[in-house]
Design a protein around this motif. Structure first.
Motif, PDB file in Angstrom:
ATOM      1  N   ASN A 590      11.813  49.448 -36.479  1.00  0.00           N
ATOM      2  CA  ASN A 590      12.440  48.151 -36.236  1.00  0.00           C
ATOM      3  C   ASN A 590      13.538  48.289 -35.194  1.00  0.00           C
ATOM      4  O   ASN A 590      14.216  49.329 -35.138  1.00  0.00           O
ATOM      5  CB  ASN A 590      13.043  47.574 -37.517  1.00  0.00           C
ATOM      6  CG  ASN A 590      11.996  47.319 -38.585  1.00  0.00           C
ATOM      7  OD1 ASN A 590      10.880  46.889 -38.282  1.00  0.00           O
ATOM      8  ND2 ASN A 590      12.339  47.589 -39.837  1.00  0.00           N
ATOM      9  N   MET A 591      13.711  47.258 -34.393  1.00  0.00           N
ATOM     10  CA  MET A 591      14.797  47.262 -33.408  1.00  0.00           C
ATOM     11  C   MET A 591      15.315  45.850 -33.225  1.00  0.00           C
ATOM     12  O   MET A 591      14.537  44.889 -33.159  1.00  0.00           O
ATOM     13  CB  MET A 591      14.326  47.836 -32.069  1.00  0.00           C
ATOM     14  CG  MET A 591      15.442  47.989 -31.044  1.00  0.00           C
ATOM     15  SD  MET A 591      14.938  48.915 -29.570  1.00  0.00           S
ATOM     16  CE  MET A 591      14.836  50.564 -30.256  1.00  0.00           C
ATOM     17  N   LEU A 592      16.644  45.743 -33.169  1.00  0.00           N
ATOM     18  CA  LEU A 592      17.317  44.467 -32.943  1.00  0.00           C
ATOM     19  C   LEU A 592      18.193  44.612 -31.708  1.00  0.00           C
ATOM     20  O   LEU A 592      18.934  45.594 -31.582  1.00  0.00           O
ATOM     21  CB  LEU A 592      18.156  44.073 -34.158  1.00  0.00           C
ATOM     22  CG  LEU A 592      18.908  42.750 -34.069  1.00  0.00           C
ATOM     23  CD1 LEU A 592      17.935  41.582 -33.950  1.00  0.00           C
ATOM     24  CD2 LEU A 592      19.816  42.567 -35.286  1.00  0.00           C
ATOM     25  N   SER A 593      18.102  43.654 -30.794  1.00  0.00           N
ATOM     26  CA  SER A 593      18.798  43.786 -29.511  1.00  0.00           C
ATOM     27  C   SER A 593      19.437  42.464 -29.114  1.00  0.00           C
ATOM     28  O   SER A 593      18.959  41.388 -29.461  1.00  0.00           O
ATOM     29  CB  SER A 593      17.819  44.224 -28.415  1.00  0.00           C
ATOM     30  OG  SER A 593      17.102  45.376 -28.790  1.00  0.00           O
ATOM     31  N   TRP A 594      20.528  42.587 -28.363  1.00  0.00           N
ATOM     32  CA  TRP A 594      21.186  41.466 -27.709  1.00  0.00           C
ATOM     33  C   TRP A 594      21.326  41.822 -26.243  1.00  0.00           C
ATOM     34  O   TRP A 594      21.574  42.981 -25.895  1.00  0.00           O
ATOM     35  CB  TRP A 594      22.571  41.204 -28.298  1.00  0.00           C
ATOM     36  CG  TRP A 594      22.568  40.867 -29.752  1.00  0.00           C
ATOM     37  CD1 TRP A 594      22.549  39.627 -30.311  1.00  0.00           C
ATOM     38  CD2 TRP A 594      22.595  41.793 -30.852  1.00  0.00           C
ATOM     39  NE1 TRP A 594      22.559  39.711 -31.684  1.00  0.00           N
ATOM     40  CE2 TRP A 594      22.597  41.035 -32.044  1.00  0.00           C
ATOM     41  CE3 TRP A 594      22.621  43.173 -30.946  1.00  0.00           C
ATOM     42  CZ2 TRP A 594      22.607  41.608 -33.295  1.00  0.00           C
ATOM     43  CZ3 TRP A 594      22.633  43.765 -32.199  1.00  0.00           C
ATOM     44  CH2 TRP A 594      22.632  42.982 -33.351  1.00  0.00           C
ATOM     45  N   ASP A 615      21.167  47.939 -28.100  1.00  0.00           N
ATOM     46  CA  ASP A 615      20.003  48.264 -28.923  1.00  0.00           C
ATOM     47  C   ASP A 615      20.452  48.961 -30.199  1.00  0.00           C
ATOM     48  O   ASP A 615      21.258  49.907 -30.154  1.00  0.00           O
ATOM     49  CB  ASP A 615      19.041  49.201 -28.173  1.00  0.00           C
ATOM     50  CG  ASP A 615      18.102  48.425 -27.271  1.00  0.00           C
ATOM     51  OD1 ASP A 615      17.954  47.216 -27.479  1.00  0.00           O
ATOM     52  OD2 ASP A 615      17.518  49.033 -26.357  1.00  0.00           O
ATOM     53  N   GLY A 616      19.919  48.519 -31.317  1.00  0.00           N
ATOM     54  CA  GLY A 616      20.128  49.208 -32.582  1.00  0.00           C
ATOM     55  C   GLY A 616      18.788  49.537 -33.206  1.00  0.00           C
ATOM     56  O   GLY A 616      17.886  48.693 -33.236  1.00  0.00           O
ATOM     57  N   ASP A 626      26.392  52.345 -36.546  1.00  0.00           N
ATOM     58  CA  ASP A 626      27.380  53.091 -35.768  1.00  0.00           C
ATOM     59  C   ASP A 626      26.796  53.647 -34.478  1.00  0.00           C
ATOM     60  O   ASP A 626      27.500  54.306 -33.718  1.00  0.00           O
ATOM     61  CB  ASP A 626      27.937  54.264 -36.590  1.00  0.00           C
ATOM     62  CG  ASP A 626      28.572  53.794 -37.890  1.00  0.00           C
ATOM     63  OD1 ASP A 626      29.122  52.669 -37.886  1.00  0.00           O
ATOM     64  OD2 ASP A 626      28.503  54.525 -38.888  1.00  0.00           O
ATOM     65  N   LYS A 627      25.505  53.425 -34.254  1.00  0.00           N
ATOM     66  CA  LYS A 627      24.827  54.050 -33.114  1.00  0.00           C
ATOM     67  C   LYS A 627      24.231  53.010 -32.167  1.00  0.00           C
ATOM     68  O   LYS A 627      23.155  53.202 -31.620  1.00  0.00           O
ATOM     69  CB  LYS A 627      23.721  54.988 -33.619  1.00  0.00           C
ATOM     70  CG  LYS A 627      24.244  56.198 -34.377  1.00  0.00           C
ATOM     71  CD  LYS A 627      25.001  57.149 -33.472  1.00  0.00           C
ATOM     72  CE  LYS A 627      25.459  58.388 -34.215  1.00  0.00           C
ATOM     73  NZ  LYS A 627      26.154  59.343 -33.334  1.00  0.00           N
ATOM     74  N   LEU A 628      24.937  51.904 -31.982  1.00  0.00           N
ATOM     75  CA  LEU A 628      24.487  50.922 -31.003  1.00  0.00           C
ATOM     76  C   LEU A 628      24.732  51.474 -29.597  1.00  0.00           C
ATOM     77  O   LEU A 628      25.800  52.002 -29.307  1.00  0.00           O
ATOM     78  CB  LEU A 628      25.236  49.600 -31.187  1.00  0.00           C
ATOM     79  CG  LEU A 628      24.984  48.873 -32.517  1.00  0.00           C
ATOM     80  CD1 LEU A 628      25.866  47.636 -32.592  1.00  0.00           C
ATOM     81  CD2 LEU A 628      23.533  48.503 -32.659  1.00  0.00           C
TER      82      LEU A 628
END
Length: 757
Positions: A590-594, A615-616, A626-628
């Motif tokens: 899974n990945m969530l991005s802005w 990217d997270g 903590d790793k964005l």
């Protein structure tokens, strides 16, 4: 022309032309009115009406040259205001008859793009590199994007295999199922400014594919077909310089007369085999000379036996048309590719449907379905017929005098087993069946002329089924059986009866949702100021399931069953069976991005651009928040010609571009914490067991790639000559690599002491 919109300027009063281009419109009584004529694909024209009872209006075709825009997948940018390193080509300009996939057509067409093919087989996916690589052990392939949506490979292949120069990818890549006839254009994004919006997956570059869309007008049915005949290799070809049987025998004689010592593990065949039998006195000298003469006349044509003149064809039927409200493009394609190497054959069937709907002036939508299915059959990799034909003496017979296969012995350990490549091909096979379907839906809302809000929803699923078989009569089976035939199998045999079957099934499901707002606003006395901005969020998920199993004792001739043997008699086989368990893969990513992009332009003088994306990923486990990784780029475009308007006649366009960006990469199989794999019940320990599959790496980071790019775009002599000159620098830090833990080495020194000292 039918369907032309005729509107009284400044009002909503309007009509559409009839079949013959005729129209009747009721107008208010004024001395002078302006009618606006518009049609998709034509330039809008304003005509001043002065009371005439009949008007003849000629519309000019609006030719939008591809070079005027750059398609990045997230944005469509005016090329003159683009600050990025992008190369664009029309599909029709690189179409090569007889080539069935896009990736091979790109070879030699794009600067900085290198296509490497280490096999001439049909259906093999080449390796593609854009401006080198950005990782050592990660995936080095570029990102493929179709109509704004990232497409994935049907089967997850480890980076170690993909990066191996000897690996032959027969499975195919992300675009293997796309029909090149359905493609309109390709944009290759190279620098960080162009790829930053794609985040961590785009450090190796991005290739954006734009498919064909429908047109306004009557339905048009098109057929495009190609037929290709590939000639097999022949010994008479000028580039194949191989010895005949007599020439090879002369070399063997010279080696024997010179006293050449062969290795003990050599395969005794041909002249050397007869010479050994002569020395061992199993044949007489007369028999030796007679058989040598026979070998000289044999002159086996391995190319004729292992290859064929291959006939391939591709056929595509497309239908396109529509109105101003709805346009459509659909196609069905068939590609049958026969390889010169027996028995390779690749069949692919494709279908595409693109719908574009304009509900109102502020609401539009599009829908796309792309489906494909393929069937392939080819030889097992270890047989390698072409290599065999190039490297095998023509003095070796393929058949005996009775028309049966002629075998020779190949050493393996302390034993020798029969081998004949024709027998291997006849009693082995490998087949692959695959299918994939992708759905894409877009909805665009434009509340004002300068603002657009768009959403994209995509769902795709791909299934791949690979099956490999080795029959009981093959050399491969003899090695496992440790016997030339089934009658000689004993307790050391790993497969007393039957053959070996390998089954590899996979299913790849993914979805993506994107919400984006685009702003394009001009202001100033001469509209010289422009802000072009985009902001959005994106989420995607990939679910990958796979099953692989190797089973022995398979007998397809007896109703596709497995032979049952006594495990107490064949102990080696029983031990192998106890350790041979299927491999089940169950991955969820899974990945969530802005992301955001903003450009400011001042007339035609300059453009300044900045991009950023966060990217997270769930691959960081409990530390994901903590790793964005911030991915960003800054760039500008400066029009030098604004200083020389009317001052020279050479340059039509001269622009300076510069960009700097920072990207990252996350490798599969890495984790900041230990990953323990739960194993089944173990009889030895009398309980369930587990093992560590990934050791903890608390300092795990994203790999970081920084890229600097500077370039000049120019056009000379009224567009007759144009080009781009670029310089770039690419550097990756925090790079991951595999290393072997050194084994302690003990060095013993013998010290001799002098007597009396």
């Amino acid at each position: 022309m039918p369907g032309v919109t005729v509107v009284l300027k400044g009002t909503t009063t309007g009509v559409a032309t009839g079949i013959a281009g005729d129209f009747v419109i009721t107008l208010p009584k004024r001395d002078s009115l302006i009618l606006v004529f518009s049609f998709v694909g034509m330039k809008t024209k304003e005509v001043k009406w002065k009371g005439e009872t009949e008007l003849t209006v000629v519309l000019e075709e609006e030719v939008n040259e591809m070079e005027e825009v750059v398609v990045t997948g997230y944005q469509v940018i005016n090329r003159r205001k683009s600050t990025s390193a992008v190369s664009s080509v029309k599909m029709e300009d690189i179409m090569i008859p007889g080539v069935s996939t896009l990736d091979k057509m790109l070879e030699g067409q794009i600067p900085d793009l290198m296509v490497m093919t280490n096999s001439g087989e049909s259906g093999v996916a080449p390796k593609i590199r854009i401006r080198g690589t950005s990782t050592l052990i990660g995936n080095r392939e570029p990102l493929w994007v179709v109509d704004g949506v990232i497409v994935q490979d049907p089967v997850q292949i480890s980076p170690d295999e993909l990066n191996d120069p000897d690996y032959i990818n027969r499975i195919g890549n992300a675009i293997s199922g796309i029909n090149p006839q359905d493609i309109e254009r390709i944009d290759v994004l190279k620098d960080a400014s162009a790829t930053a919006l794609y985040g961590t997956k785009a450090a190796n570059g991005v290739i954006v594919i734009t498919t064909k869309r429908g047109h306004v007008g009557e339905p048009q049915i098109s057929y495009r077909g190609t037929a290709t005949l590939k000639l097999r290799p022949r010994y008479s070809d000028w580039n194949i310089d191989l010895m005949s049987a007599k020439e090879r025998l002369n070399v063997s004689r010279e080696l024997a007369e010179a006293g050449y010592q062969y290795a003990t593990s050599v395969t005794w065949v041909g002249y050397e085999k007869l010479l050994q039998e002569l020395y061992n006195r199993t044949i007489t000298y007369e028999e030796f000379e007679k058989q040598v003469a026979y070998l000289g006349e044999e002159n086996t044509d391995w190319f004729k036996l292992l290859t064929r003149d291959a006939f391939s064809s591709s056929h595509t039927v497309s239908v396109t048309g529509g109105t101003e409200k709805i346009r459509y493009y659909s196609s069905v394609g068939i590609n049958i590719e026969e390889d010169v190497v027996k028995p390779n054959l690749d069949r692919r069937y494709t279908g595409t449907l693109n719908l574009d709907m304009n509900f109102t002036s502020w609401l539009s939508a599009s829908f796309n379905v792309n489906a494909n299915t393929s069937k392939r059959k080819y030889y097992q990799e270890e047989i390698a017929p072409i290599n065999y034909a190039y490297n095998t003496s023509r003095a070796i017979p393929a058949y005996t005098g009775e028309g049966k296969y002629s075998f020779y012995l190949i050493p393996s350990g302390y034993s020798y087993y029969d081998y004949n490549i024709l027998n291997e091909l006849e009693n082995s096979s490998k087949r692959q069946e695959g299918s994939a379907v992708t759905f894409r839906a877009n909805l665009d809302v434009k509340p004002w002329e300068w603002l657009k809000i768009s959403t994209i929803l995509s769902y795709s699923v791909a299934n791949t089924d690979i099956e490999g078989y080795w029959g009981t009569k093959t050399y491969h089976a003899a090695l496992i059986r440790r016997s030339a035939d089934e009658a000689g199998a004993d307790k050391t045999s790993g497969m007393p009866r039957g053959g070996e079957l390998t089954v590899d099934k996979s299913k790849n499901k993914s979805y993506m949702f994107r919400l984006q707002a685009d702003l394009n606003r001009y202001w100033g006395a001469e509209q010289q100021h422009n802000i072009n901005a985009s902001v959005g969020m994106e989420t995607n998920s990939t679910k990958y399931d796979a099953y692989k199993n190797i089973t022995r004792g398979y007998d397809p001739e007896r109703g596709k069953q497995f032979i049952v043997v006594d495990p107490t008699v064949y102990t080696s086989y029983a031990n192998w069976m106890s350790e041979n368990v299927p491999v089940v893969t169950d991955n969820l990513s899974n990945m969530l991005s802005w992301y955001g992009s903003v450009s400011y332009s001042y007339g035609n003088w300059f453009t300044v651009n900045a991009n950023i994306r966060y990217d997270g990923s769930n691959q960081f486990g409990e530390r994901s928040n903590d790793k964005l990784l911030p991915i960003w780029s800054i760039s500008f475009n400066y029009n030098v010609m604004e200083h020389f308007k009317g001052g020279q006649d050479w340059f039509d366009d001269l622009r300076l571009k510069m960009s700097y960006g920072y990207q990252g990469n996350m490798l599969d199989g890495q984790s900041p914490v230990a990953i323990i794999s739960k194993k089944p019940y173990d009889d030895h320990y009398g309980e369930y067991v587990s093992s560590i599959t990934t050791y903890p790496n608390p300092d795990l980071k994203w790999e970081s790639t920084a890229m600097f790019n500077i370039g000049v775009d120019f056009q000379l002599f009224n567009g007759r000559l144009g080009g781009t000159v670029e310089y770039y620098s690419k550097k990756t830090s925090d790079m991951l690599y595999d290393y072997a833990v050194p084994t302690p080495t003990y060095v013993y020194k013998k010290i001799a002491a002098n007597v009396g000292d």
